[in-house]
Write an enzyme that holds these catalytic residues in place. Structure first.
Site, mmCIF file in Angstrom:
data_model
loop_
_atom_site.group_PDB
_atom_site.id
_atom_site.type_symbol
_atom_site.label_atom_id
_atom_site.label_comp_id
_atom_site.label_asym_id
_atom_site.label_seq_id
_atom_site.Cartn_x
_atom_site.Cartn_y
_atom_site.Cartn_z
ATOM 1 N N HIS A 78 0.756 -1.171 -0.107
ATOM 2 C CA HIS A 78 0.072 -0.015 -0.058
ATOM 3 C C HIS A 78 1.012 1.231 0.098
ATOM 4 O O HIS A 78 0.807 2.272 -0.695
ATOM 5 C CB HIS A 78 -0.964 -0.119 1.242
ATOM 6 C CG HIS A 78 -1.908 -1.003 1.211
ATOM 7 N ND1 HIS A 78 -2.178 -1.788 2.460
ATOM 8 C CD2 HIS A 78 -2.911 -1.494 0.483
ATOM 9 C CE1 HIS A 78 -3.008 -2.586 2.181
ATOM 10 N NE2 HIS A 78 -3.334 -2.559 0.983
ATOM 11 N N LYS B 201 -16.527 -7.296 10.055
ATOM 12 C CA LYS B 201 -17.362 -7.053 11.473
ATOM 13 C C LYS B 201 -16.058 -7.105 12.664
ATOM 14 O O LYS B 201 -16.303 -6.444 13.683
ATOM 15 C CB LYS B 201 -18.359 -8.019 11.725
ATOM 16 C CG LYS B 201 -19.506 -7.770 10.836
ATOM 17 C CD LYS B 201 -20.882 -8.317 11.419
ATOM 18 C CE LYS B 201 -22.171 -7.655 10.736
ATOM 19 N NZ LYS B 201 -22.265 -8.132 9.446
ATOM 20 N N ARG C 204 -1.649 -6.034 -8.610
ATOM 21 C CA ARG C 204 -0.401 -6.938 -8.150
ATOM 22 C C ARG C 204 -0.234 -7.986 -9.121
ATOM 23 O O ARG C 204 0.887 -7.959 -9.700
ATOM 24 C CB ARG C 204 -0.501 -7.761 -6.957
ATOM 25 C CG ARG C 204 -0.436 -6.893 -5.680
ATOM 26 C CD ARG C 204 -1.113 -7.196 -4.449
ATOM 27 N NE ARG C 204 -2.412 -7.325 -4.451
ATOM 28 C CZ ARG C 204 -3.211 -7.437 -3.678
ATOM 29 N NH1 ARG C 204 -2.813 -7.881 -2.505
ATOM 30 N NH2 ARG C 204 -4.713 -7.445 -3.638
ATOM 31 N N SER D 74 -2.964 -7.768 2.804
ATOM 32 C CA SER D 74 -3.266 -7.602 4.204
ATOM 33 C C SER D 74 -3.712 -8.796 4.580
ATOM 34 O O SER D 74 -3.453 -9.418 5.727
ATOM 35 C CB SER D 74 -4.433 -6.645 4.307
ATOM 36 O OG SER D 74 -4.119 -5.171 3.915
HETATM 37 P P1 ADP Z 1 -9.702 -3.821 -0.815
HETATM 38 O O1 ADP Z 1 -10.315 -4.498 0.317
HETATM 39 O O2 ADP Z 1 -10.609 -2.568 -1.288
HETATM 40 O O3 ADP Z 1 -8.955 -4.369 -1.824
HETATM 41 P P2 ADP Z 1 -7.182 -3.344 0.344
HETATM 42 O O4 ADP Z 1 -6.787 -2.223 1.431
HETATM 43 O O5 ADP Z 1 -6.841 -4.653 0.462
HETATM 44 O O6 ADP Z 1 -8.524 -3.085 -0.090
HETATM 45 O O7 ADP Z 1 -6.040 -2.709 -0.758
HETATM 46 C C1 ADP Z 1 -6.284 -1.384 -1.169
HETATM 47 C C2 ADP Z 1 -5.737 -1.266 -2.526
HETATM 48 O O8 ADP Z 1 -4.468 -1.408 -2.425
HETATM 49 C C3 ADP Z 1 -6.211 -2.005 -3.657
HETATM 50 O O9 ADP Z 1 -6.107 -1.313 -5.043
HETATM 51 C C4 ADP Z 1 -5.281 -3.257 -3.819
HETATM 52 O O10 ADP Z 1 -4.909 -3.924 -5.001
HETATM 53 C C5 ADP Z 1 -3.982 -2.503 -3.113
HETATM 54 N N1 ADP Z 1 -2.955 -3.275 -2.880
HETATM 55 C C6 ADP Z 1 -2.887 -4.135 -1.766
HETATM 56 N N2 ADP Z 1 -1.948 -4.719 -1.421
HETATM 57 C C7 ADP Z 1 -1.143 -4.377 -2.613
HETATM 58 C C8 ADP Z 1 0.432 -4.623 -2.768
HETATM 59 N N3 ADP Z 1 1.226 -5.424 -2.011
HETATM 60 N N4 ADP Z 1 0.917 -3.968 -3.917
HETATM 61 C C9 ADP Z 1 0.259 -3.205 -4.598
HETATM 62 N N5 ADP Z 1 -1.157 -2.860 -4.302
HETATM 63 C C10 ADP Z 1 -1.595 -3.372 -3.459
#
Ligand code: ADP
Length: 161
Positions: free
Chosen positions: A21, A45, A94, A132
């Site tokens: 992120h 939740k 990704r 995550s």
């Molecule tokens: P969501 O549940 O909306 O996917 P996330 O918090 O998991 O929310 O992810 C938010 C954004 O960050 C999304 O666009 C996701 O693709 C991107 N993202 C998550 N992990 C990575 C990563 N390791 N590298 C690049 N982008 C990521």
């Protein structure tokens, strides 16, 4: 030439914020005048971190990045974007596995709000396997998440353990 500042939104759960992120948000911060990290509340939740904790973490991590703002949102993203006068949604891609879901969302958001553009960015290779969900799994099983999340997250995880 004067123009309106270009405001982007980086929406997500960020539970927890990972170095993937951070990579995407920093790329966005270089492209746009302002980028708002919009933390989605109330989707899960039982999140690992409360929305307040996630806000606190993101503020700490981006404390020295002047054009990165942290906020929470609920409901329709396009409505939130309209309220914040944002013209761009930034998402990370990704791997091919992200593509289908991301395309559906981008096209649905375009249907709801044609003037809002979704921009996809690829993270550094080191983060292409990072999510995550996996961080939470590794942590729950007692593994080390060093190097996968910012120190601000690691510290709080250790407290939870
Ligand atoms: P969501 O549940 O909306 O996917 P996330 O918090 O998991 O929310 O992810 C938010 C954004 O960050 C999304 O666009 C996701 O693709 C991107 N993202 C998550 N992990 C990575 C990563 N390791 N590298 C690049 N982008 C990521």
């Amino acid at each position: 030439m004067n123009r309106e500042p270009r405001i982007a939104i980086s929406p997500g759960s960020f539970d927890p914020l990972t170095n993937g992120h951070v990579d995407i948000i920093q790329r966005g911060a270089r492209l746009f005048d302002r980028i708002i990290i919009a933390i989605l509340v109330n989707r899960e939740k039982t999140p690992l971190f409360t929305a307040e904790e996630r806000v606190e973490i993101a503020r700490e991590v981006f404390a020295s990045d002047g054009n990165v703002e942290v906020d929470t949102f609920g409901g329709l993203l396009v409505e939130y974007a309209r309220r914040r006068q944002a013209s761009v949604i930034v998402r990370g891609l990704r791997a091919v596995s992200d593509f289908e879901y991301e395309m559906q969302m981008a096209l649905m958001n375009r249907h709801l709000s044609p003037e809002l553009e979704t921009v996809f960015m690829m993270p550094g290779e080191a983060y292409t396997y990072l999510s995550s969900r996996l961080v939470k799994e590794v942590f729950a099983l007692g593994g080390s998440v060093e190097g996968l999340v910012p120190p601000a997250v690691e510290r709080r995880l250790l407290v939870k353990r």
